[in-house]
Design an enzyme around this catalytic site. Structure first.
Site, PDB file in Angstrom:
ATOM      1  N   ILE A 116      22.326 102.441  64.955  1.00 34.35           N
ATOM      2  CA  ILE A 116      20.890 101.647  64.077  1.00 34.35           C
ATOM      3  C   ILE A 116      20.708 101.295  62.870  1.00 34.35           C
ATOM      4  O   ILE A 116      20.140 100.785  62.912  1.00 34.35           O
ATOM      5  CB  ILE A 116      19.373 102.702  65.365  1.00 34.35           C
ATOM      6  CG1 ILE A 116      18.805 101.567  65.188  1.00 34.35           C
ATOM      7  CG2 ILE A 116      19.313 103.693  65.335  1.00 34.35           C
ATOM      8  CD1 ILE A 116      17.874 101.718  65.870  1.00 34.35           C
TER       9      ILE A 116
ATOM     10  N   ASN B 177      30.382 113.966  63.858  1.00 33.15           N
ATOM     11  CA  ASN B 177      29.678 115.770  62.851  1.00 33.15           C
ATOM     12  C   ASN B 177      29.326 116.184  64.897  1.00 33.15           C
ATOM     13  O   ASN B 177      29.104 116.771  65.631  1.00 33.15           O
ATOM     14  CB  ASN B 177      28.267 114.771  62.788  1.00 33.15           C
ATOM     15  CG  ASN B 177      28.668 113.930  61.694  1.00 33.15           C
ATOM     16  OD1 ASN B 177      29.886 114.347  60.690  1.00 33.15           O
ATOM     17  ND2 ASN B 177      27.793 112.825  61.596  1.00 33.15           N
TER      18      ASN B 177
ATOM     19  N   HIS C  92      29.450 112.394  70.026  1.00 32.44           N
ATOM     20  CA  HIS C  92      29.710 110.888  70.028  1.00 32.44           C
ATOM     21  C   HIS C  92      30.678 110.752  68.641  1.00 32.44           C
ATOM     22  O   HIS C  92      30.591 111.531  67.795  1.00 32.44           O
ATOM     23  CB  HIS C  92      28.183 109.881  69.385  1.00 32.44           C
ATOM     24  CG  HIS C  92      27.968 110.951  68.480  1.00 32.44           C
ATOM     25  ND1 HIS C  92      26.725 111.853  68.439  1.00 32.44           N
ATOM     26  CD2 HIS C  92      27.583 110.510  67.100  1.00 32.44           C
ATOM     27  CE1 HIS C  92      26.127 112.248  67.670  1.00 32.44           C
ATOM     28  NE2 HIS C  92      26.836 111.319  66.961  1.00 32.44           N
TER      29      HIS C  92
ATOM     30  N   HIS D 136      32.108 108.160  65.659  1.00 35.33           N
ATOM     31  CA  HIS D 136      31.402 106.602  65.190  1.00 35.33           C
ATOM     32  C   HIS D 136      33.287 106.153  64.678  1.00 35.33           C
ATOM     33  O   HIS D 136      34.007 106.811  63.855  1.00 35.33           O
ATOM     34  CB  HIS D 136      31.231 107.731  63.878  1.00 35.33           C
ATOM     35  CG  HIS D 136      29.844 108.210  63.749  1.00 35.33           C
ATOM     36  ND1 HIS D 136      28.390 107.465  63.536  1.00 35.33           N
ATOM     37  CD2 HIS D 136      29.414 109.399  64.038  1.00 35.33           C
ATOM     38  CE1 HIS D 136      27.575 108.080  63.986  1.00 35.33           C
ATOM     39  NE2 HIS D 136      28.166 109.872  63.533  1.00 35.33           N
TER      40      HIS D 136
HETATM   41  P1  AMP Z   1      24.729 112.658  63.698  1.00 37.16           P
HETATM   42  O1  AMP Z   1      24.780 112.699  64.885  1.00 37.16           O
HETATM   43  O2  AMP Z   1      24.512 112.554  62.429  1.00 37.16           O
HETATM   44  O3  AMP Z   1      26.863 111.825  63.997  1.00 37.16           O
HETATM   45  O4  AMP Z   1      24.496 111.178  63.979  1.00 37.16           O
HETATM   46  C1  AMP Z   1      23.828 110.657  64.925  1.00 37.16           C
HETATM   47  C2  AMP Z   1      23.591 109.293  64.820  1.00 37.16           C
HETATM   48  O5  AMP Z   1      23.008 108.289  65.568  1.00 37.16           O
HETATM   49  C3  AMP Z   1      23.116 108.139  63.098  1.00 37.16           C
HETATM   50  O6  AMP Z   1      24.418 107.232  62.447  1.00 37.16           O
HETATM   51  C4  AMP Z   1      21.991 107.669  63.753  1.00 37.16           C
HETATM   52  O7  AMP Z   1      21.862 105.946  62.752  1.00 37.16           O
HETATM   53  C5  AMP Z   1      22.454 106.981  65.237  1.00 37.16           C
HETATM   54  N1  AMP Z   1      21.440 106.593  66.213  1.00 37.16           N
HETATM   55  C6  AMP Z   1      20.528 107.353  66.693  1.00 37.16           C
HETATM   56  N2  AMP Z   1      19.355 106.681  67.245  1.00 37.16           N
HETATM   57  C7  AMP Z   1      19.687 105.390  67.400  1.00 37.16           C
HETATM   58  C8  AMP Z   1      19.933 104.712  68.397  1.00 37.16           C
HETATM   59  N3  AMP Z   1      18.330 104.522  69.094  1.00 37.16           N
HETATM   60  N4  AMP Z   1      20.576 103.498  68.606  1.00 37.16           N
HETATM   61  C9  AMP Z   1      21.763 103.504  67.475  1.00 37.16           C
HETATM   62  N5  AMP Z   1      21.860 104.682  67.190  1.00 37.16           N
HETATM   63  C10 AMP Z   1      21.304 105.449  66.616  1.00 37.16           C
END
Ligand code: AMP
Length: 121
Positions: free
Chosen positions: A34, A91, A104, A106
């Protein structure tokens, strides 16, 4: 840490929150981040309930692990990122600033991605 079934990615998997899906198979769902940090910034998540890389690597079955990482590669290939290159990362925990507690990966691509780890300001 116990898995929170109401985390945002669990809700995306259940279809309660929309996402821009780019890939799906038996093991994984992939969708655009997002808040993209590169022209291609896709998140790949397993269908199972795993809170982090630590949880996934320890508790997922061999087929889930193999299927998931095959999906990561397919997402990058489908994005046309193989020739110029891409980065994938996950992460895990507080030092890595994990924000969403459903495992997840990236996938970043589409520009020169710079050095491997950004130093804190
Ligand atoms: P992290 O847990 O630090 O690896 O990052 C979580 C990632 O999820 C971040 O890059 C956010 O921009 C992304 N994110 C959070 N909510 C959403 C969503 N509803 N749809 C897509 N990406 C999301």
């Amino acid at each position: 840490m116990a898995y929170d079934k109401n985390n945002v990615f669990a809700r995306i998997l259940r279809g309660e929150i929309p996402c821009k899906k780019v890939y799906e198979d038996e093991f994984a769902l992939a969708f655009d981040d997002i808040s993209p940090q590169a022209p291609t910034h896709v998140l790949v998540i397993p269908k199972g309930e795993y809170g982090s890389m630590d949880d996934f690597s320890e508790n997922a079955g061999d087929a889930e692990i193999a299927g998931f990482f095959r999906a990561v590669g397919r997402v990058a290939r489908q994005a046309g990122a193989v020739e110029k290159g891409y980065r994938f990362l996950s992460n895990c925990g507080p030092d890595a600033h994990q924000e969403v507690f459903h495992f997840h990966v990236h996938v970043f691509a589409g520009r020169e991605l710079g050095g491997m780890i950004r130093r804190p300001k």
